[in-house]
Design a protein around this motif. Structure first.
Motif, PDB file in Angstrom:
ATOM      1  N   LEU A 169     -13.895 -47.278  15.550  1.00 47.17           N
ATOM      2  CA  LEU A 169     -13.416 -46.707  14.288  1.00 47.17           C
ATOM      3  C   LEU A 169     -11.967 -47.111  14.050  1.00 47.17           C
ATOM      4  O   LEU A 169     -11.563 -47.386  12.925  1.00 47.17           O
ATOM      5  CB  LEU A 169     -13.507 -45.174  14.323  1.00 47.17           C
ATOM      6  N   GLY A 172     -11.255 -50.080  12.232  1.00 48.14           N
ATOM      7  CA  GLY A 172     -11.741 -50.084  10.855  1.00 48.14           C
ATOM      8  C   GLY A 172     -13.239 -50.252  10.704  1.00 48.14           C
ATOM      9  O   GLY A 172     -13.724 -50.481   9.607  1.00 48.14           O
ATOM     10  N   GLN A 173     -13.980 -50.151  11.796  1.00 43.91           N
ATOM     11  CA  GLN A 173     -15.443 -50.237  11.635  1.00 43.91           C
ATOM     12  C   GLN A 173     -15.957 -48.979  10.947  1.00 43.91           C
ATOM     13  O   GLN A 173     -15.504 -47.882  11.247  1.00 43.91           O
ATOM     14  CB  GLN A 173     -16.117 -50.369  13.002  1.00 43.91           C
ATOM     15  N   PRO A 174     -16.927 -49.118  10.043  1.00 43.52           N
ATOM     16  CA  PRO A 174     -17.558 -47.927   9.479  1.00 43.52           C
ATOM     17  C   PRO A 174     -18.373 -47.198  10.545  1.00 43.52           C
ATOM     18  O   PRO A 174     -18.781 -47.810  11.547  1.00 43.52           O
ATOM     19  CB  PRO A 174     -18.463 -48.476   8.376  1.00 43.52           C
ATOM     20  N   ASP A 255     -17.725 -37.325   9.661  1.00 46.65           N
ATOM     21  CA  ASP A 255     -17.491 -36.657   8.390  1.00 46.65           C
ATOM     22  C   ASP A 255     -17.279 -37.690   7.295  1.00 46.65           C
ATOM     23  O   ASP A 255     -17.475 -38.893   7.499  1.00 46.65           O
ATOM     24  CB  ASP A 255     -16.336 -35.657   8.492  1.00 46.65           C
ATOM     25  N   ARG A 257     -14.746 -38.955   6.003  1.00 46.52           N
ATOM     26  CA  ARG A 257     -13.736 -39.982   6.256  1.00 46.52           C
ATOM     27  C   ARG A 257     -14.065 -40.771   7.531  1.00 46.52           C
ATOM     28  O   ARG A 257     -13.171 -41.360   8.150  1.00 46.52           O
ATOM     29  CB  ARG A 257     -12.354 -39.365   6.317  1.00 46.52           C
ATOM     30  N   SER A 258     -15.324 -40.748   7.912  1.00 48.96           N
ATOM     31  CA  SER A 258     -15.801 -41.503   9.078  1.00 48.96           C
ATOM     32  C   SER A 258     -15.033 -41.170  10.349  1.00 48.96           C
ATOM     33  O   SER A 258     -14.734 -42.050  11.146  1.00 48.96           O
ATOM     34  CB  SER A 258     -15.709 -43.013   8.834  1.00 48.96           C
ATOM     35  N   ARG A 259     -14.697 -39.910  10.520  1.00 49.88           N
ATOM     36  CA  ARG A 259     -14.133 -39.492  11.799  1.00 49.88           C
ATOM     37  C   ARG A 259     -15.278 -39.029  12.688  1.00 49.88           C
ATOM     38  O   ARG A 259     -16.222 -38.399  12.198  1.00 49.88           O
ATOM     39  CB  ARG A 259     -13.174 -38.321  11.629  1.00 49.88           C
ATOM     40  N   ARG A 261     -16.819 -36.421  14.812  1.00 51.58           N
ATOM     41  CA  ARG A 261     -16.562 -34.989  14.880  1.00 51.58           C
ATOM     42  C   ARG A 261     -17.125 -34.406  16.164  1.00 51.58           C
ATOM     43  O   ARG A 261     -18.249 -33.918  16.193  1.00 51.58           O
ATOM     44  CB  ARG A 261     -17.151 -34.306  13.647  1.00 51.58           C
TER      45      ARG A 261
END
Lengths: 267, 200
Positions: A169, A172-174, A255, A257-259, A261
């Motif tokens: 992540l 910058g990977q989705p 989530d 924003r691609s964090r 969780r």
């Protein structure tokens, strides 16, 4: 009404086969394998559940009330959902812990059962309990295993490889890419049992349903055809259910924003 | 306003009221272990949930998706992580001059990650970050496993990168000598709160 050639089992026959399980439990106790107790509980559960089911089906078959069929189907789904949840070491937190597995099984097992009843088997009425309940039970039972294994694999691997996922992540990977390998592995793990059982069906193992039909006096070719249909339905159901579960689960792990969780996974 | 600018960042165990890293410069970040240095870097990279806003040049973080932001503002963890078998598989577009500057030949891309030493992994993780062409780097002790020679290589490469690409660097370091070598300004974090250091 007893079909011709059907050999009825007496309580004595059942007690004899149950004795084998008792013997195994005693043996495991002697060797302190610590599986004896669980085996006895599982056997007791199976006995009570199957006898109850026999009673319920006996009553149900005489009515053909769609609401009763729907009620029993819902109960089966609810219990399967609980089983899937209980088999997770790290559950999704909140309602998803129960919901992800249950929803996946609902979407796959129910839709495939309905499809099979309407298009393939075509009993009248289509929800005739003699067909609907065993079919759904067979599908749910197998889909449950696939879904449970896939979800467990997904959550366990995500925790184990948390740092790797976040490193991906961080460049910058989705989310989909960062967890792609794990998703693939989870799905594969869920589908291995059904692939294995289709591979060895008829050579190594005689599938349970076919065995049952043959013992109950059906011609072998008819039993084989039914078994094939069931295997295909199970494969489709397990695949669809595991896919849905892995998709729902992995979406829930990130989530908007691609964090990743971590707080949405228990323990 | 160019560079990386933080306004009122709170949450995830840290607070940074204001920080502006001018484009092309490097700020050091220090503080006792457990004070929240890593948490601050993660918060800026949007890996943890926080309130407040971060800008890169005139671009607000909240206007970009998480992946878009992190592609520009790259967080490099202290313990470098690898997910594929070979080094080369971890980026599409490795910059050969960066690899050379870090003391590698381009064959390194065929090497298996498992056989690398921790120092090699750390240097290659930096090359991997640069291969994704970020505009800002958040570095968590990037020379912790390196000997003096390789530390110099990393410091030199980052100085060149800042000059050529006008990149920003926030550099977590415990070593006062390194801080004054690499950074234009010095910050510290105490109990999760970021503050400017006037003593350095």
């Amino acid at each position: 009404m007893t079909p011709e050639g059907l050999i009825l089992l007496s309580p004595y026959d059942l007690a004899l086969s149950a004795g084998l399980v008792l013997m195994l439990a005693g043996l495991s106790w002697q060797l302190s394998l610590e599986i004896g107790g669980r085996m006895l509980i599982a056997s007791a559960r199976a006995t009570v559940q199957l006898l109850l089911l026999g009673l319920v089906l006996k009553a149900l078959f005489s009515t053909t009330n769609p609401w009763l069929v729907a009620g029993l189907a819902t109960l089966m789904l609810a219990v399967a959902g609980y089983e899937v949840m209980a088999r997770q070491r790290h559950r999704l937190s909140g309602p998803w812990g129960y919901g992800a597995g249950t929803l996946s099984m609902f979407l796959s097992s129910f839709s495939i059962s309905v499809l099979a009843l309407l298009v393939v088997v075509q009993p009248t009425p289509w929800y005739a309990p003699q067909y609907a309940i065993p079919l759904l039970g067979m599908l749910l039972g197998n889909t449950m295993t696939g879904v449970a294994v896939s979800l467990d694999h997904l959550t366990r691997q995500t925790l184990d490889k948390r740092l790797q996922i976040e490193a991906r992540l961080a460049i910058g990977q989705p989310a989909i890419e960062a967890i792609g390998d794990i998703r693939r592995d989870a799905l594969r793990a869920g589908l291995i049992p059904i692939v294995n059982s289709m591979t060895t069906a008829g050579i190594v193992s005689l599938p349970g349903m076919m065995t049952g039909q043959i013992l109950a006096g059906s011609p072998p070719m008819e039993a084989a055809k039914y078994q094939l249909m069931i295997l295909f339905l199970i494969a489709a159901g397990t695949g669809l259910g595991s896919m849905t579960a892995v998709l729902l689960g992995s979406n829930r792990l990130f989530d908007r924003r691609s964090r990743l969780r971590r707080d949405r996974l228990g323990e | 306003m160019s560079g990386l600018r933080i306004e009122g960042l709170t949450g995830a165990g840290v607070r940074a009221d204001h920080l502006h890293i001018v484009a092309g410069s490097c700020y050091s970040l220090s503080g006792p272990s457990g004070s929240g240095k890593t948490l601050l870097l993660r918060a800026i990279a949007d890996l943890d949930q926080t309130d407040g806003e971060v800008w890169l040049d005139d671009q607000a973080r909240s206007r970009l998706s998480g992946p878009e932001w992190r592609r520009r503002v790259n967080y490099l963890a202290a313990d470098s992580q690898w997910w594929a078998r070979c080094v080369g598989e971890h980026a599409a577009d490795w910059h050969a001059p960066d690899l050379v500057a870090l003391g590698f030949e381009s064959e390194v891309l065929d090497w298996e990650v498992q056989r690398l030493s921790s120092g090699e992994r750390q240097r290659l993780a930096l090359a991997r970050a640069l291969a994704h062409a970020p505009q800002a780097l958040l570095l968590d002790e990037p020379t912790a496993n390196l000997d003096q020679h390789n530390t110099e290589r990393v410091e030199q490469l980052l100085a060149d990168w800042r000059r050529d690409k006008h990149g920003c660097v926030l550099w977590v370091s415990h070593d006062p000598a390194q801080q004054s070598r690499v950074a234009n300004q010095h910050y510290r974090i105490r109990d999760g709160v970021l503050e400017h250091r006037d003593d350095a």
